[in-house]
Design an enzyme around this catalytic site. Structure first.
Site: not given
Ligand code: NAD
Length: 270
Positions: A154, A167
């Site tokens: 991130s 986080y």
């Molecule tokens: N959305 C943002 O603004 C953002 C920004 C920077 C980084 N990220 C990172 O990007 C990645 C994806 O995020 P997103 O926004 O698509 O989130 P999201 O919540 O839409 O999707 C995350 C997915 O991971 C799954 N998950 C969570 N914990 C789990 C576990 N223990 N085992 C297996 N699956 C699990 C969830 O069920 C979900 O389907 C994450 O690592 C998040 O930290 C997100």
């Protein structure tokens, strides 16, 4: 000829959001997909996680490109369970070339309101889960003679993002994992890179996460300057991050390893 034609990719957190975008983008360019997600809630979270129906929808979208797709319903916090599920899927698809460690969670609160459970859930999922993902996936890539691992960190893994102490610690940890694994796996022609998105429109931002963020900003506004993007865009689309993942997964990036690639509208540099 697709950019990852006939490769096999494991994507964690594939049921929705960026994980689904990665799975679908890789499939569109010719990869078969192992789509892993736990499809179960986590009590400390301010938003719901994905369901089995979400994971099935990812499978449907991958298969629409005439690629093979296997759903693995598994928690990345469980190393043995993950290894069993992934090994079985890899055996069915005949090998593994690409690992996308994307699954993650985010809890937003002022530092004094973070509980031990919030800390543990975040570190276990984002950092230990990423470590498990490489431990389970990398042996298959080594056996194949090489491959590409992409870990989702991130902007919060490179610079300050306030109101999310666990986080930020976990995502800096993922940046460190990337460097550490890249150094040791290079001899086996396995590349390890990370992607660093700024805010992306996904279901993570639905539910109560944004309300918690607004409350934290109201109580302590000055650090919120860290959320500003350089380009005049507030949120990115998941497909923009998927394009970076596809590039790093493909042979176009065959000499790129240990790179921390921002997809951040310039936020990290501001
Ligand atoms: N959305 C943002 O603004 C953002 C920004 C920077 C980084 N990220 C990172 O990007 C990645 C994806 O995020 P997103 O926004 O698509 O989130 P999201 O919540 O839409 O999707 C995350 C997915 O991971 C799954 N998950 C969570 N914990 C789990 C576990 N223990 N085992 C297996 N699956 C699990 C969830 O069920 C979900 O389907 C994450 O690592 C998040 O930290 C997100």
């Amino acid at each position: 000829m697709g950019r990852v034609e006939n490769k096999v990719a494991l994507v964690t957190g594939a049921a929705r959001g960026m994980g689904r975008a990665h799975a679908v983008r890789l499939a569109a360019e010719g990869a078969d997909i192992i789509a892993l997600d736990q499809c179960a809630p986590v009590a400390t979270l301010q938003y719901p996680l994905a369901s089995r129906a979400d994971l099935d929808e990812t499978i449907r979208q991958v298969e629409a490109f005439d690629r093979r797709a296997i759903a693995v319903e598994q928690d990345i916090r469980d190393l043995d369970g993950m290894r069993t599920g992934v090994d079985a899927a890899v055996a069915e698809l005949g090998g593994l070339d690409i690992v996308v460690g994307n699954a993650g969670i985010c809890i937003c609160a002022p530092w004094a309101d973070m509980t031990p459970a919030m800390w543990t859930d975040t570190i276990d999922t984002n950092l230990t889960g990423a470590w498990h993902t490489v431990m389970v996936g990398a042996p298959h890539l080594v056996r194949r003679g090489g491959g590409s691992i992409i870990l989702t960190s991130s902007v919060a893994g490179l610079k300050v993002q306030p109101y999310m102490v666990p986080y930020m610690a976990s995502k800096f940890g993922v940046t460190g994992l990337t460097k550490a694994f890249a150094a040791e796996l290079a001899k086996d022609n396995v590349r390890v890179n990370s992607v660093h998105p700024t805010g992306v429109t996904t279901p993570m931002g639905e539910g109560g996460l944004m309300d918690a963020m607004q409350a934290a900003i109201a109580a302590n506004p000055r650090p919120a300057v860290a959320f500003t993007n350089m380009l005049p865009v507030d949120m990115l689309e998941a497909e923009e991050v998927a394009n970076a993942v596809l590039f790093l997964a493909s042979d176009e990036a065959k000499s790129i390893t240990s790179l921390h690639m921002t997809v951040d509208a310039g936020a990290t540099s501001l």
